[in-house]
Design an enzyme around this catalytic site. Structure first.
Site, PDB file in Angstrom:
ATOM      1  N   LYS A  17      37.946  -1.740 -57.389  1.00  0.00           N
ATOM      2  CA  LYS A  17      37.634  -0.592 -56.533  1.00  0.00           C
ATOM      3  C   LYS A  17      38.385  -0.577 -55.214  1.00  0.00           C
ATOM      4  O   LYS A  17      37.880  -0.106 -54.185  1.00  0.00           O
ATOM      5  CB  LYS A  17      36.117  -0.497 -56.272  1.00  0.00           C
ATOM      6  N   GLY A  31      41.627   0.743 -55.232  1.00  0.00           N
ATOM      7  CA  GLY A  31      42.724   1.682 -55.466  1.00  0.00           C
ATOM      8  C   GLY A  31      43.529   1.357 -56.702  1.00  0.00           C
ATOM      9  O   GLY A  31      44.623   1.892 -56.887  1.00  0.00           O
ATOM     10  N   HIS A  76      42.525  -8.440 -62.045  1.00  0.00           N
ATOM     11  CA  HIS A  76      41.657  -8.603 -60.877  1.00  0.00           C
ATOM     12  C   HIS A  76      41.541 -10.081 -60.516  1.00  0.00           C
ATOM     13  O   HIS A  76      40.790 -10.439 -59.602  1.00  0.00           O
ATOM     14  CB  HIS A  76      40.256  -8.056 -61.172  1.00  0.00           C
ATOM     15  N   ARG A  94      41.820  -2.960 -49.521  1.00  0.00           N
ATOM     16  CA  ARG A  94      41.160  -1.804 -48.911  1.00  0.00           C
ATOM     17  C   ARG A  94      40.133  -2.311 -47.905  1.00  0.00           C
ATOM     18  O   ARG A  94      39.634  -3.428 -48.031  1.00  0.00           O
ATOM     19  CB  ARG A  94      40.476  -0.996 -50.018  1.00  0.00           C
ATOM     20  N   SER A 133      32.338   1.697 -52.787  1.00  0.00           N
ATOM     21  CA  SER A 133      32.900   2.124 -54.066  1.00  0.00           C
ATOM     22  C   SER A 133      32.485   1.182 -55.188  1.00  0.00           C
ATOM     23  O   SER A 133      32.126   1.610 -56.293  1.00  0.00           O
ATOM     24  CB  SER A 133      34.427   2.177 -53.963  1.00  0.00           C
ATOM     25  N   TYR A 168      45.434   0.317 -49.231  1.00  0.00           N
ATOM     26  CA  TYR A 168      45.027   1.610 -49.774  1.00  0.00           C
ATOM     27  C   TYR A 168      45.184   2.717 -48.739  1.00  0.00           C
ATOM     28  O   TYR A 168      45.660   3.815 -49.036  1.00  0.00           O
ATOM     29  CB  TYR A 168      43.573   1.519 -50.236  1.00  0.00           C
ATOM     30  N   ARG A 223      35.318   8.666 -58.265  1.00  0.00           N
ATOM     31  CA  ARG A 223      34.166   9.099 -57.473  1.00  0.00           C
ATOM     32  C   ARG A 223      34.625   9.975 -56.314  1.00  0.00           C
ATOM     33  O   ARG A 223      34.524  11.174 -56.365  1.00  0.00           O
ATOM     34  CB  ARG A 223      33.360   7.890 -56.985  1.00  0.00           C
ATOM     35  N   LYS A 224      35.183   9.355 -55.266  1.00  0.00           N
ATOM     36  CA  LYS A 224      35.671  10.121 -54.124  1.00  0.00           C
ATOM     37  C   LYS A 224      37.068   9.683 -53.699  1.00  0.00           C
ATOM     38  O   LYS A 224      37.954  10.490 -53.493  1.00  0.00           O
ATOM     39  CB  LYS A 224      34.714  10.002 -52.939  1.00  0.00           C
ATOM     40  N   GLY A 225      37.224   8.369 -53.499  1.00  0.00           N
ATOM     41  CA  GLY A 225      38.502   7.854 -53.028  1.00  0.00           C
ATOM     42  C   GLY A 225      38.754   8.115 -51.562  1.00  0.00           C
ATOM     43  O   GLY A 225      39.880   7.961 -51.081  1.00  0.00           O
TER      44      GLY A 225
END
Length: 330
Positions: free
Chosen positions: A64, A66, A124, A146, A154, A220, A290-292
């Site tokens: 989460k 990016g 990851h 991020r 996120s 990000y 979702r939103k970013g």
């Protein structure tokens, strides 16, 4: 296979264990980081069996931060001469199905490389757990990080949807608020999937200082601020720079548009499709969108929570010429 499974079971019994009761999963600490058993099995298999090539490009990052967007951009850059703009596989596939996650897809299919027509892979895994074949092959690693506050928000919403938390706790707002605070505590303590987050980031950051030829360390927030600039930078780093003709045709801008949050989240495949993790997990593709937004943490965290995260960040980054969300010197 039975022997390997038995050895893995025996290994689990020796590892520190943490019951992540919010999401009903046991986590095991391996080489300083926490994993659920299935992901850990994949990590170990990758360490033992994966053979990197010097031409590989590995996209790395904590969940989460990016990754979905970066995968789409790198895939579009790497394959831009293979597919016409209107026939790009990104229009009909989730980016994670085009750029495999080593510890997930290699476990499911050890011959996954044979099915690819490009050299972009992802993980990851923390830097210290990467197989030696990656760190010694001369391949290139692109790492994205991020702001920890946005990362946590996120991450929380992703796993909340993954485990259908609202159903498990009865859907009451009080209980959901409680689960958010409980998960926040675990994130802050590093006791969550792939955690601790700060150790993950610093592992790759320090490696990028030692091996700048091997790493492209990205933020990000920088990518959001000027995606066209970073698409060109990515292309150069991947040894696939845009020609003058391509730049005049606006190919970098077209890639940014194709891979934008609005474009990807609006595709039918990403609204209705499924992503296979393993036999226990089948995710809706829209879970990854979702939103970013930058700064969304302000809509979820109390000032005290934000202060706690910032304090941990300040302490963990002490002595490093690095801060989240700020430009990295060229």
């Amino acid at each position: 296979m039975q022997s390997s499974s038995k050895m893995f079971t025996e290994l689990l019994s020796t590892l520190p264990k943490h019951n992540h009761n919010i999401f009903s999963v046991d986590l095991y600490q391996y080489q300083g980081f926490w994993y659920d058993s299935k992901i850990l099995e994949g990590v170990i298999q990758v360490q033992q069996q994966f053979q990197a090539l010097s031409t590989d490009i590995i996209i790395a990052g904590w969940p989460k931060t990016g990754n979905t967007w970066l995968k789409a951009l790198c895939f579009a850059i790497a394959t831009r001469k293979q597919y016409h703009q209107t026939k790009n596989p990104l229009l009909t596939n989730l980016p994670h199905n085009l750029v495999p996650v080593l510890e997930i897809d290699f476990l499911n299919n050890p011959k996954i490389r044979e099915t690819l027509h490009h050299s972009v892979l992802s993980t990851h895994m923390p830097y210290t757990s990467l197989p030696k074949s990656i760190t010694s092959s001369g391949c290139k690693i692109i790492y994205i990080c991020r702001d920890p506050k946005d990362t946590f928000v996120s991450f929380y919403h992703f796993f909340r949807r993954l485990h259908v938390l609202s159903t498990r706790v009865g859907g009451s707002k009080t209980d959901l608020d409680s689960s958010f605070h409980d998960e926040f505590d675990m994130f802050s303590e590093g006791k969550t999937t792939n955690g601790p987050y700060w150790d993950h980031v610093l592992g790759y950051y320090k490696a990028s200082l030692d091996r700048p030829d091997m790493f492209l360390f990205m933020k990000y927030e920088e990518l959001v601020e000027d995606p066209v600039f970073y698409v060109k930078k990515l292309a150069r780093y991947m040894d696939k720079p845009f020609s003058l003709e391509e730049e005049l045709e606006g190919i970098p801008e077209k890639i940014v548009k194709t891979c934008s949050f609005q474009s990807l989240s609006g595709l039918e495949v990403n609204k209705t499709g499924k992503y296979y993790v393993h036999e226990s997990y089948m995710l809706d593709n829209n879970t990854f969108f979702r939103k970013g937004n930058i700064g969304d943490w302000k809509n979820h965290m109390t000032p005290e929570m934000a202060k706690r995260i910032d304090g941990i960040t300040s302490e963990r980054l002490r002595g490093f010429d690095f801060s989240f969300g700020q430009p990295i010197a060229p």
